[in-house]
Design a protein around this motif. Structure first.
Motif, PDB file in Angstrom:
ATOM      1  N   ILE A 139     -37.910 -41.384-132.024  1.00  0.00           N
ATOM      2  CA  ILE A 139     -36.814 -42.369-132.035  1.00  0.00           C
ATOM      3  C   ILE A 139     -36.986 -43.267-131.006  1.00  0.00           C
ATOM      4  O   ILE A 139     -36.819 -44.633-131.213  1.00  0.00           O
ATOM      5  N   PHE A 149     -28.631 -38.959-130.652  1.00  0.00           N
ATOM      6  CA  PHE A 149     -27.965 -40.257-129.801  1.00  0.00           C
ATOM      7  C   PHE A 149     -26.665 -40.565-130.590  1.00  0.00           C
ATOM      8  O   PHE A 149     -26.627 -40.637-131.411  1.00  0.00           O
ATOM      9  N   VAL A 184     -28.985 -48.868-136.124  1.00  0.00           N
ATOM     10  CA  VAL A 184     -29.600 -47.223-135.929  1.00  0.00           C
ATOM     11  C   VAL A 184     -30.350 -47.103-137.215  1.00  0.00           C
ATOM     12  O   VAL A 184     -31.230 -46.307-137.020  1.00  0.00           O
ATOM     13  N   ILE A 212     -29.102 -45.011-127.462  1.00  0.00           N
ATOM     14  CA  ILE A 212     -30.726 -45.145-127.755  1.00  0.00           C
ATOM     15  C   ILE A 212     -31.169 -46.234-126.678  1.00  0.00           C
ATOM     16  O   ILE A 212     -32.351 -45.754-126.096  1.00  0.00           O
ATOM     17  N   ALA A 229     -37.741 -47.191-131.807  1.00  0.00           N
ATOM     18  CA  ALA A 229     -36.685 -47.959-131.173  1.00  0.00           C
ATOM     19  C   ALA A 229     -37.079 -49.077-130.442  1.00  0.00           C
ATOM     20  O   ALA A 229     -37.156 -50.303-130.588  1.00  0.00           O
ATOM     21  N   ARG A 268     -25.914 -46.592-130.903  1.00  0.00           N
ATOM     22  CA  ARG A 268     -27.336 -47.476-130.691  1.00  0.00           C
ATOM     23  C   ARG A 268     -27.355 -47.715-129.195  1.00  0.00           C
ATOM     24  O   ARG A 268     -28.399 -47.731-128.708  1.00  0.00           O
ATOM     25  N   VAL A 290     -31.018 -39.041-136.104  1.00  0.00           N
ATOM     26  CA  VAL A 290     -30.849 -39.868-135.063  1.00  0.00           C
ATOM     27  C   VAL A 290     -29.269 -39.701-134.321  1.00  0.00           C
ATOM     28  O   VAL A 290     -29.346 -39.590-133.289  1.00  0.00           O
TER      29      VAL A 290
END
Length: 190
Positions: free
Chosen positions: A16, A50, A32, A56, A20, A53, A46
């Motif tokens: 991830i 997390f 996301v 992340i 990202a 967003r 995801v």
């Protein structure tokens, strides 16, 4: 105390984070869902790791700054003359910044943990610049805070400079030489 992640969960988090960075470097407004797709995971997976967003992006900030701090430590600046140390740390930092273009250039990618790491990076940088000053590489009357700011600006511009050979990528040794020479000698004749 927070339990360590299982190996598969740790791989998911790493996937991830890496996805990202790639996705956000090309589209800062990426969702996301787009990050999940790039990571080869479902949106649910995801969100299991997390909550949002921004979570992340916060994890990116910590990961990138931690890797930057590790790169500086790996340069082992205390074991060589200041000029060699400055060049080596510049090369290592440029390599790291090249992998984290979105995160290390984004003011939204910040957390209190990232601030602590950044404070350590600033202290290490000032320590190296103080050594350079004591070895006569930097003028005695120079304000080291200003020199640090100029150095960081040069690093930023060097990593933004288009690569001479896109298929090979930037020549980090040459960029480190450019940054170091510009910092220590300006644009005047050498």
């Amino acid at each position: 105390m927070e339990r360590p992640l299982r190996a598969d969960a740790e791989r998911s988090v790493r996937a991830i984070i890496e996805a990202a960075e790639r996705v956000l470097a090309t589209d800062q407004g990426a969702s996301v869902e787009q990050i999940a797709e790039a990571a080869g995971l479902t949106r649910t997976t995801v969100h299991r790791r997390f909550s949002s967003r921004q979570a992340i992006i916060d994890a990116l900030a910590v990961s990138a700054k931690q890797e930057l701090a590790e790169a500086i430590a790996a340069a082992r600046t205390e074991q060589s003359p200041a000029l060699v140390a400055l060049h080596r740390v510049t090369e290592y930092v440029l390599r790291t910044k090249g992998r984290w273009k979105f995160t290390l250039g984004n003011p939204l990618a910040d957390t209190s943990a990232a601030h602590e790491i950044w404070a350590e990076i600033n202290a290490a940088t000032l320590g190296l610049l103080a050594r350079a000053k004591s070895e006569g590489l930097i003028a005695q009357e120079a304000d080291l805070e200003w020199v640090r700011q100029v150095y960081y600006a040069l690093l930023h511009e060097a990593i933004a400079k288009p690569a001479d050979s896109p298929e090979v990528g930037p020549d980090y040794v040459a960029l480190a030489t450019l940054v170091t020479d510009t910092l220590l000698h300006g644009a005047g004749p050498q």
